[in-house]
Design a protein around this motif. Structure first.
Motif, PDB file in Angstrom:
ATOM      1  N   MET A   1       0.840  -1.196   0.000  1.00 14.36           N
ATOM      2  CA  MET A   1       0.000   0.000   0.000  1.00 14.36           C
ATOM      3  C   MET A   1       0.875   1.247   0.000  1.00 14.36           C
ATOM      4  N   ASP A   2       0.707   2.087  -1.000  1.00 15.45           N
ATOM      5  CA  ASP A   2       1.451   3.348  -1.097  1.00 15.45           C
ATOM      6  C   ASP A   2       0.639   4.417  -0.363  1.00 15.45           C
ATOM      7  N   TRP A   3       1.002   4.652   0.907  1.00 21.06           N
ATOM      8  CA  TRP A   3       0.197   5.559   1.716  1.00 21.06           C
ATOM      9  C   TRP A   3       0.321   7.007   1.279  1.00 21.06           C
ATOM     10  N   ALA A   4       1.442   7.375   0.687  1.00 26.13           N
ATOM     11  CA  ALA A   4       1.583   8.748   0.182  1.00 26.13           C
ATOM     12  C   ALA A   4       0.602   8.978  -0.960  1.00 26.13           C
ATOM     13  N   GLN A   5       0.507   8.016  -1.861  1.00 24.54           N
ATOM     14  CA  GLN A   5      -0.445   8.131  -2.959  1.00 24.54           C
ATOM     15  C   GLN A   5      -1.882   8.099  -2.434  1.00 24.54           C
ATOM     16  N   PHE A   6      -2.105   7.240  -1.443  1.00 21.27           N
ATOM     17  CA  PHE A   6      -3.444   7.154  -0.851  1.00 21.27           C
ATOM     18  C   PHE A   6      -3.849   8.504  -0.257  1.00 21.27           C
ATOM     19  N   ALA A   7      -2.938   9.157   0.439  1.00 23.34           N
ATOM     20  CA  ALA A   7      -3.232  10.456   1.042  1.00 23.34           C
ATOM     21  C   ALA A   7      -3.586  11.485  -0.021  1.00 23.34           C
ATOM     22  N   GLN A   8      -2.864  11.465  -1.139  1.00 28.55           N
ATOM     23  CA  GLN A   8      -3.157  12.388  -2.228  1.00 28.55           C
ATOM     24  C   GLN A   8      -4.538  12.120  -2.819  1.00 28.55           C
ATOM     25  N   GLN A   9      -4.855  10.839  -2.978  1.00 30.05           N
ATOM     26  CA  GLN A   9      -6.158  10.478  -3.526  1.00 30.05           C
ATOM     27  C   GLN A   9      -7.282  10.852  -2.565  1.00 30.05           C
ATOM     28  N   MET A  10      -7.050  10.683  -1.264  1.00 31.60           N
ATOM     29  CA  MET A  10      -8.046  11.074  -0.279  1.00 31.60           C
ATOM     30  C   MET A  10      -8.282  12.582  -0.307  1.00 31.60           C
ATOM     31  N   ALA A  11      -7.210  13.337  -0.458  1.00 35.86           N
ATOM     32  CA  ALA A  11      -7.340  14.795  -0.530  1.00 35.86           C
ATOM     33  C   ALA A  11      -8.138  15.204  -1.760  1.00 35.86           C
ATOM     34  N   SER A  12      -7.869  14.531  -2.877  1.00 39.74           N
ATOM     35  CA  SER A  12      -8.615  14.814  -4.106  1.00 39.74           C
ATOM     36  C   SER A  12     -10.087  14.457  -3.937  1.00 39.74           C
ATOM     37  N   MET A  13     -10.357  13.315  -3.290  1.00 38.75           N
ATOM     38  CA  MET A  13     -11.730  12.906  -3.042  1.00 38.75           C
ATOM     39  C   MET A  13     -12.453  13.911  -2.153  1.00 38.75           C
ATOM     40  N   ALA A  14     -11.767  14.414  -1.123  1.00 37.10           N
ATOM     41  CA  ALA A  14     -12.367  15.383  -0.213  1.00 37.10           C
ATOM     42  C   ALA A  14     -12.812  16.631  -0.966  1.00 37.10           C
ATOM     43  N   ARG A  15     -11.972  17.099  -1.885  1.00 39.41           N
ATOM     44  CA  ARG A  15     -12.347  18.269  -2.688  1.00 39.41           C
ATOM     45  C   ARG A  15     -13.549  17.953  -3.568  1.00 39.41           C
ATOM     46  N   ASP A  16     -13.560  16.765  -4.148  1.00 39.01           N
ATOM     47  CA  ASP A  16     -14.676  16.371  -5.012  1.00 39.01           C
ATOM     48  C   ASP A  16     -15.977  16.264  -4.220  1.00 39.01           C
ATOM     49  N   LEU A  17     -15.901  15.727  -3.012  1.00 38.33           N
ATOM     50  CA  LEU A  17     -17.103  15.591  -2.193  1.00 38.33           C
ATOM     51  C   LEU A  17     -17.697  16.951  -1.859  1.00 38.33           C
ATOM     52  N   LEU A  18     -16.850  17.912  -1.566  1.00 39.21           N
ATOM     53  CA  LEU A  18     -17.334  19.254  -1.250  1.00 39.21           C
ATOM     54  C   LEU A  18     -17.998  19.911  -2.456  1.00 39.21           C
ATOM     55  N   ALA A  19     -17.604  19.484  -3.643  1.00 46.59           N
ATOM     56  CA  ALA A  19     -18.142  20.081  -4.862  1.00 46.59           C
ATOM     57  C   ALA A  19     -19.479  19.476  -5.280  1.00 46.59           C
ATOM     58  N   GLN A  20     -19.875  18.360  -4.669  1.00 42.25           N
ATOM     59  CA  GLN A  20     -21.118  17.707  -5.066  1.00 42.25           C
ATOM     60  C   GLN A  20     -22.315  18.537  -4.618  1.00 42.25           C
ATOM     61  N   THR A  21     -23.384  18.463  -5.388  1.00 47.33           N
ATOM     62  CA  THR A  21     -24.546  19.329  -5.131  1.00 47.33           C
ATOM     63  C   THR A  21     -25.746  18.588  -4.556  1.00 47.33           C
ATOM     64  N   SER A  33     -15.052   6.002  -4.991  1.00 54.14           N
ATOM     65  CA  SER A  33     -13.745   6.156  -4.345  1.00 54.14           C
ATOM     66  C   SER A  33     -13.323   4.874  -3.644  1.00 54.14           C
ATOM     67  N   ALA A  34     -14.297   4.152  -3.092  1.00 51.45           N
ATOM     68  CA  ALA A  34     -13.967   2.893  -2.422  1.00 51.45           C
ATOM     69  C   ALA A  34     -13.349   1.910  -3.405  1.00 51.45           C
ATOM     70  N   VAL A  35     -13.919   1.833  -4.594  1.00 46.94           N
ATOM     71  CA  VAL A  35     -13.370   0.937  -5.624  1.00 46.94           C
ATOM     72  C   VAL A  35     -11.959   1.370  -6.009  1.00 46.94           C
ATOM     73  N   ASP A  36     -11.741   2.678  -6.074  1.00 45.74           N
ATOM     74  CA  ASP A  36     -10.434   3.208  -6.491  1.00 45.74           C
ATOM     75  C   ASP A  36      -9.379   3.099  -5.390  1.00 45.74           C
ATOM     76  N   LEU A  37      -9.789   3.293  -4.127  1.00 44.02           N
ATOM     77  CA  LEU A  37      -8.815   3.480  -3.051  1.00 44.02           C
ATOM     78  C   LEU A  37      -8.551   2.246  -2.196  1.00 44.02           C
ATOM     79  N   VAL A  38      -9.515   1.339  -2.119  1.00 45.71           N
ATOM     80  CA  VAL A  38      -9.347   0.167  -1.261  1.00 45.71           C
ATOM     81  C   VAL A  38      -8.819  -0.997  -2.091  1.00 45.71           C
ATOM     82  N   GLU A  39      -7.618  -1.429  -1.768  1.00 43.91           N
ATOM     83  CA  GLU A  39      -6.999  -2.510  -2.528  1.00 43.91           C
ATOM     84  C   GLU A  39      -7.855  -3.772  -2.469  1.00 43.91           C
TER      85      GLU A  39
END
Length: 229
Positions: A1-21, A33-39
């Motif tokens: 598990m590449d935790w640095a990459q995971f952290a970046q993906q989580m940050a990107s997801m957080a921004r996307d979630l805030l943008a949802q209407t 995101s679960a499909v993308d982030l959970v090995e």
């Protein structure tokens, strides 16, 4: 598990979630995101319990719906347990459906027939409320590691806050819309019957009580028909 990459993906997801209407859009982003982030994850969904009735939200595949329906019918399974647990365990995991599962003896063999090899259920919660369970599935036995479980738990914890926030925002919008409709309906009643604001509201309230119809629905009918007749 590449935790640095995971952290970046989580940050990107957080921004996307805030943008949802909407709530639906937020939940769809969570399960994707679960499909993308959970090995090991092939499919994901959110299960919400209403008593013993199951509601499937934002499933990424039919497999998720089939599993939810099976758990509802049997009143048994890791996702079912996760969604109704208020204390104790927050994560439920079946690592291998090819082996006996004493905790879920009815669910496990039938889920295996659906094509599920392993799965995990994570309670979606905040400090104030229980929201259901985020469920992740793999068609392969032994697909989820301890790292997968940690990643899923982190995702679920973050997603619960976004879920709650989106739902609160939607409820606020609905409340404002209802308030506007009631005000418009009161105006119609006041104009057609020469009543005061208090008298017009009493007319709407009495009609709501006598007909056992929610006040917002009474207001909608008045606005559509130009009155209560």
């Amino acid at each position: 598990m590449d935790w640095a990459q995971f952290a970046q993906q989580m940050a990107s997801m957080a921004r996307d979630l805030l943008a949802q209407t909407s709530v639906d859009a937020t939940l769809e982003r969570v399960t994707a995101s679960a499909v993308d982030l959970v090995e090991g994850c092939d499919a994901a969904g959110i299960l919400v319990l209403h008593g013993t009735q199951v509601q499937s939200l934002s499933p990424t595949e039919q497999l998720v719906i089939d599993s939810d329906r099976l758990q509802e019918r049997l009143s048994e399974g890791p996702c079912f347990d996760a969604a109704r647990t208020k204390e104790g365990e927050r994560v439920f995991r079946i690592p291998d459906f090819t082996q006996d599962q004493p905790r879920w003896p009815k669910f496990a063999p039938q889920a295996h027939e659906l094509g599920i090899g392993s799965m995990m259920g994570f309670l979606l919660y905040t400090d104030e409320e229980e929201l259901g369970a985020l469920n992740v599935y793999s068609r392969s036995p032994g697909a989820f590691t301890d790292a997968s479980e940690l990643a899923g738990w982190l995702l679920a914890s973050h997603a619960a806050v976004s879920f709650s926030s989106a739902r609160t925002h939607t409820q606020l919008e609905q409340a404002l819309s209802t308030r506007h409709a009631i005000g418009e309906a009161m105006g119609i009643i006041m104009g057609s019957h020469h009543l005061s604001e208090d008298q017009a509201f009493d007319v709407l309230r009495r009609y709501s009580q006598e007909k056992n119809v929610k006040l917002r629905e009474v207001a909608r009918l008045v606005c559509e028909r130009g009155g209560l007749t």
